[in-house]
Design a protein around this motif. Sequence first.
Motif, short mmCIF file in Angstrom:
data_model
loop_
_atom_site.label_atom_id
_atom_site.label_comp_id
_atom_site.label_asym_id
_atom_site.label_seq_id
_atom_site.Cartn_x
_atom_site.Cartn_y
_atom_site.Cartn_z
N ARG A 245 -49.66 14.89 30.46
CA ARG A 245 -49.12 14.15 29.94
C ARG A 245 -49.88 14.13 28.03
O ARG A 245 -49.80 12.86 27.09
CB ARG A 245 -49.71 12.66 29.68
CG ARG A 245 -48.77 12.07 31.11
CD ARG A 245 -47.71 12.30 30.74
NE ARG A 245 -46.59 11.64 32.26
CZ ARG A 245 -45.81 12.19 32.58
NH1 ARG A 245 -45.73 13.39 32.73
NH2 ARG A 245 -44.95 12.08 33.68
N GLU B 191 -56.01 6.91 29.60
CA GLU B 191 -54.92 6.29 29.83
C GLU B 191 -54.35 7.38 30.95
O GLU B 191 -53.65 6.55 32.49
CB GLU B 191 -54.11 7.20 28.82
CG GLU B 191 -54.42 5.71 27.30
CD GLU B 191 -52.64 5.92 26.57
OE1 GLU B 191 -52.32 5.29 26.13
OE2 GLU B 191 -52.13 6.54 26.63
N PHE B 192 -54.24 8.86 31.10
CA PHE B 192 -54.24 9.13 32.48
C PHE B 192 -55.09 10.51 32.91
O PHE B 192 -55.73 11.72 32.91
CB PHE B 192 -52.98 10.02 31.59
CG PHE B 192 -51.93 9.67 31.46
CD1 PHE B 192 -50.75 8.63 32.12
CD2 PHE B 192 -51.70 8.79 29.94
CE1 PHE B 192 -49.55 7.94 31.23
CE2 PHE B 192 -50.38 8.73 29.60
CZ PHE B 192 -49.55 8.14 30.33
N GLY C 86 -43.13 9.72 28.29
CA GLY C 86 -45.12 8.87 28.29
C GLY C 86 -45.85 10.04 27.71
O GLY C 86 -46.86 9.75 27.91
N TYR C 87 -45.66 11.08 26.65
CA TYR C 87 -46.45 11.85 26.74
C TYR C 87 -46.70 11.34 24.62
O TYR C 87 -46.28 10.41 24.55
CB TYR C 87 -45.44 13.52 26.43
CG TYR C 87 -45.30 14.04 27.71
CD1 TYR C 87 -45.78 14.07 28.42
CD2 TYR C 87 -43.72 14.69 26.92
CE1 TYR C 87 -45.53 14.95 29.55
CE2 TYR C 87 -43.35 15.25 28.39
CZ TYR C 87 -44.16 15.02 29.44
OH TYR C 87 -42.92 16.22 30.34
N GLU D 186 -46.87 18.43 35.02
CA GLU D 186 -47.17 16.79 35.05
C GLU D 186 -48.19 16.12 33.96
O GLU D 186 -49.27 15.45 33.81
CB GLU D 186 -48.11 16.48 35.87
CG GLU D 186 -47.27 16.63 37.94
CD GLU D 186 -46.97 15.65 37.96
OE1 GLU D 186 -47.19 14.30 37.67
OE2 GLU D 186 -44.94 15.92 38.07
N ALA E 132 -54.41 13.51 34.95
CA ALA E 132 -53.12 14.56 34.34
C ALA E 132 -53.72 15.69 33.61
O ALA E 132 -54.74 15.44 32.84
CB ALA E 132 -52.42 13.38 33.21
N GLN F 251 -56.68 10.40 25.73
CA GLN F 251 -55.66 11.47 26.55
C GLN F 251 -56.36 10.68 28.33
O GLN F 251 -56.04 10.16 29.21
CB GLN F 251 -55.51 12.57 26.81
CG GLN F 251 -55.24 13.28 28.20
CD GLN F 251 -53.82 13.34 28.51
OE1 GLN F 251 -52.73 12.23 28.51
NE2 GLN F 251 -53.00 13.53 30.05
#
Length: 382
Positions: free
Chosen positions: A157, A105-106, A188-189, A155, A109, A102
């Motif tokens: 993810r 990538e994010f 997109g989770y 928000e 988030a 996570q």
Amino acid sequence: MNSKEWPLHGGQAAPLLARFGLADDTPVLDASANLNPLGPPAWLPDWVSARLQGEGEALARYPDPDYREARESIAARDGVAPEQILLTNGGAEAIFLAVALQAREFPAAPVAIVEPTFAEYARACAAHGLPVTRLTLEPPDFRLDPEAVVAALGEARLLFLCRPNNPTGTLVPQASVARLLELTAQRGYRVVVDEAFIDFVGNEKGRPAGEEALTPLLTRFEHLILLRSLTKHFTLPGLRLGYLLADRETVRFAAGCQPAWSVNGLAAALVAPLLADRDFAGRTEAWLATERPRLQAGLATLGLEVIPSRANFFLVRHPGGREATRQLLPALLRRGVLVRHTESFPGLDGGWLRLALGDATANQRLLAALAEVLQEAEEGAP
């Protein structure tokens, strides 16, 4: 560790003995750590000894970096491909690897966590600097509504769900997990389901536990990650052995976040014989079928509120409320019984206790100590 702090996990008697003014060598029955009382398997000491004394000098060479034999054994047991498996240094490393994905990538988030639950999810998020969105389920049933969870993700993810959940012992039905995955599939989770205690689910009302398995969902939902542990079922918490299940690409990315040779060679070599021990699995099933309903009934007879469990522990509280429940812990400790506080579980905040399922002797001792404490409290009430 400051002795005045609450320990974050079970199995830590010393800080609680100090907190309540008891000698650190006070003998206790540990009903705070959720381990199988039948283990470790009886053959394990000889197995380890053989590998240390002969059979290839197991400690004098590096482990297979791919852990092929271990992954093939898990694949055969769980009905997945070896490429969908990443062996990990306990379930805790699997949690941290899922969060590492996570963070890569994010990186800004939030991570959503269904609570009350295991503290390591939030701890892993903090280690990677990720904010947490807490989704709290309410007693007495702690029921998960997939639509409500998705509506509250905001928000986030990445979503963490524990099944069966620690500390409530509740099991989100497979159909509810499937619905959650359907709702999150196009957003997109990633959905991480920690099944560290899945081997304790057993049978319920004649229905095979396999009907609740989530592994078939891996072929339908590429954003599903399952986490497993082998140390609780086989009573090997000091060994550290777990694994992650996901689609091949996710496993490849997770492996890129993992240190080389994260799992030691002895632990990796032990996977195949552990999973092949069907006698141990059968005795565990028989223990669960007998002792879990017996302990639940005994706790209810004492007047405690008991959450029905599909794991090897129960969440209980005193009908008198939070403070009455909190007083049970030191009173039990003074009688030589250690139970798990819930001060570190958001949403419970000390108002419940978690009690591990032991063998018949341990369960009877736990019930007897509780009966004494409750009777004493009743007699001392104004």
